[in-house]
Design a protein around this motif. Sequence first.
Motif, PDB file in Angstrom:
ATOM      1  N   GLU A  24       0.858  -1.195   0.000  1.00 34.44           N
ATOM      2  CA  GLU A  24       0.000   0.000   0.000  1.00 34.44           C
ATOM      3  C   GLU A  24       0.889   1.238   0.000  1.00 34.44           C
ATOM      4  N   LEU A  27       0.407   7.461  -0.200  1.00 36.86           N
ATOM      5  CA  LEU A  27      -0.009   8.407  -1.247  1.00 36.86           C
ATOM      6  C   LEU A  27       0.306   9.850  -0.868  1.00 36.86           C
ATOM      7  N   TRP A  42      -4.711  14.273 -11.754  1.00 30.93           N
ATOM      8  CA  TRP A  42      -5.847  13.342 -11.889  1.00 30.93           C
ATOM      9  C   TRP A  42      -6.435  13.427 -13.301  1.00 30.93           C
ATOM     10  N   ALA A  67       1.867   5.831  -7.703  1.00 31.75           N
ATOM     11  CA  ALA A  67       0.876   6.706  -7.055  1.00 31.75           C
ATOM     12  C   ALA A  67      -0.047   7.312  -8.117  1.00 31.75           C
ATOM     13  N   SER A  70      -2.526   4.804  -9.489  1.00 27.89           N
ATOM     14  CA  SER A  70      -3.542   4.358  -8.524  1.00 27.89           C
ATOM     15  C   SER A  70      -4.604   5.419  -8.253  1.00 27.89           C
ATOM     16  N   CYS A  71      -4.387   6.640  -8.738  1.00 26.99           N
ATOM     17  CA  CYS A  71      -5.292   7.732  -8.332  1.00 26.99           C
ATOM     18  C   CYS A  71      -6.622   7.731  -9.081  1.00 26.99           C
ATOM     19  N   SER A 189      -3.056  10.098   3.918  1.00 28.68           N
ATOM     20  CA  SER A 189      -3.173   9.311   2.678  1.00 28.68           C
ATOM     21  C   SER A 189      -4.608   8.850   2.463  1.00 28.68           C
ATOM     22  N   ALA A 190      -5.264   8.427   3.567  1.00 31.88           N
ATOM     23  CA  ALA A 190      -6.652   7.962   3.477  1.00 31.88           C
ATOM     24  C   ALA A 190      -7.574   9.100   3.039  1.00 31.88           C
ATOM     25  N   ARG A 193      -6.823   9.663  -0.673  1.00 31.55           N
ATOM     26  CA  ARG A 193      -7.356   8.553  -1.479  1.00 31.55           C
ATOM     27  C   ARG A 193      -8.877   8.651  -1.589  1.00 31.55           C
ATOM     28  N   ARG A 194      -9.513   9.023  -0.470  1.00 29.90           N
ATOM     29  CA  ARG A 194     -10.971   9.139  -0.483  1.00 29.90           C
ATOM     30  C   ARG A 194     -11.418  10.274  -1.414  1.00 29.90           C
ATOM     31  N   LEU A 196      -9.849  11.388  -4.094  1.00 32.42           N
ATOM     32  CA  LEU A 196      -9.659  10.942  -5.485  1.00 32.42           C
ATOM     33  C   LEU A 196     -10.717   9.907  -5.872  1.00 32.42           C
ATOM     34  N   LEU A 197     -11.055   9.007  -4.930  1.00 30.77           N
ATOM     35  CA  LEU A 197     -12.082   7.994  -5.169  1.00 30.77           C
ATOM     36  C   LEU A 197     -13.432   8.655  -5.456  1.00 30.77           C
TER      37      LEU A 197
END
Length: 361
Positions: A24, A27, A42, A67, A70-71, A189-190, A193-194, A196-197
Amino acid sequence: MARSYCATDVNLLPAPLVLPSIHELDLFRCFQPVLIHIQMLWELMLLGEPIVVMAPSPTVSSEMVLALTSCLAPLRYCCDYRPYFTIHDSEFKEYTTRTQAPPNIVVGVTNPFFIKTLQHWPHILRVGELKMSGDLPKQVKVKKLAKLKTLDTKPGIYTSYKTSLHKDKTLIKRLLKGIQRKRPSEVQSALLRRHLLELTQSFIIPLEHYIASLMPLQRAITPWKNPPQIRPFCQEDFMKTLEHAGPQLTCVLKGDWLGLYRRFFKSPNFDGWYRQRHREMTQKLEALHLEAICEANIVAWMKDKSEVEIVDLVLKLREKLVRARCQHLPVKEETLQRVSLYIETIIGSLPEDLQAVLHHH
């Protein structure tokens, strides 16, 4: 005139998904020097643009490339990427030639020689060592490609790309507050990541809704006819749905969403997404057709049919069974067993010489 997009060749489906790493990524650490440009990066990844990452070491180069790829989750990145590329790689000539446009790929490099040989690429991200500090690290600037010098090139994003969407200042403030409060890197990072998700989901949900509407109605699927076709993807029809069911329903970011979709339609990521969805929908249609056959009265159907028509049905049902097992169609095992029983019932109704031929076949 509305343009249509349709893919039918299953051989052109994306390759099986290969996990680049089970590790993992941190990020936040990777993106620290480019946080204020995360929106631009992005978009470049979404559009499958050619990007060069110039880094001081193979580790930094690899981490930044991974990275970036994965984005886009949960959307699959369908272009190629090389976390660490050297002058000894077999594609060196292909990537450095100026006689054709650079391929849709993200390349990570460390050799200063590449500053000269890849300076015709449209987007170059140059970064220094990734360090975790108590404050927001100095953010790289967006610079014109002409300023990319062979010697003493400073960190920066060398590109002429203009973003379609506005920056999310709220995200930067939250991350900055996290740095000031010494929030752990994994929490930062979380958050990233959230963000970008949710951004990717806001972009992809309207596409998912539209493509689902292209599926034929279940009542149109009858046992003794081939399943109906999935309607073609019409870009202009999709664009008309955005006014009432666009990304603005789930995303606060303003900007030229329509322009971003138009550019996305030309990218390998759209191509890969569409082929995968079309394949899944085709398999679903096949599965529904098998279920319709199982629910039909096969004995009643056979009453007024000739031997040729009955043999033809046996061959088609066998072909469907093979396809269902090979392609792992979403069909219950009991459905497949019932189809096998149907085939035996049909064969049993034929003259013995034909039965022998079909059993042998």
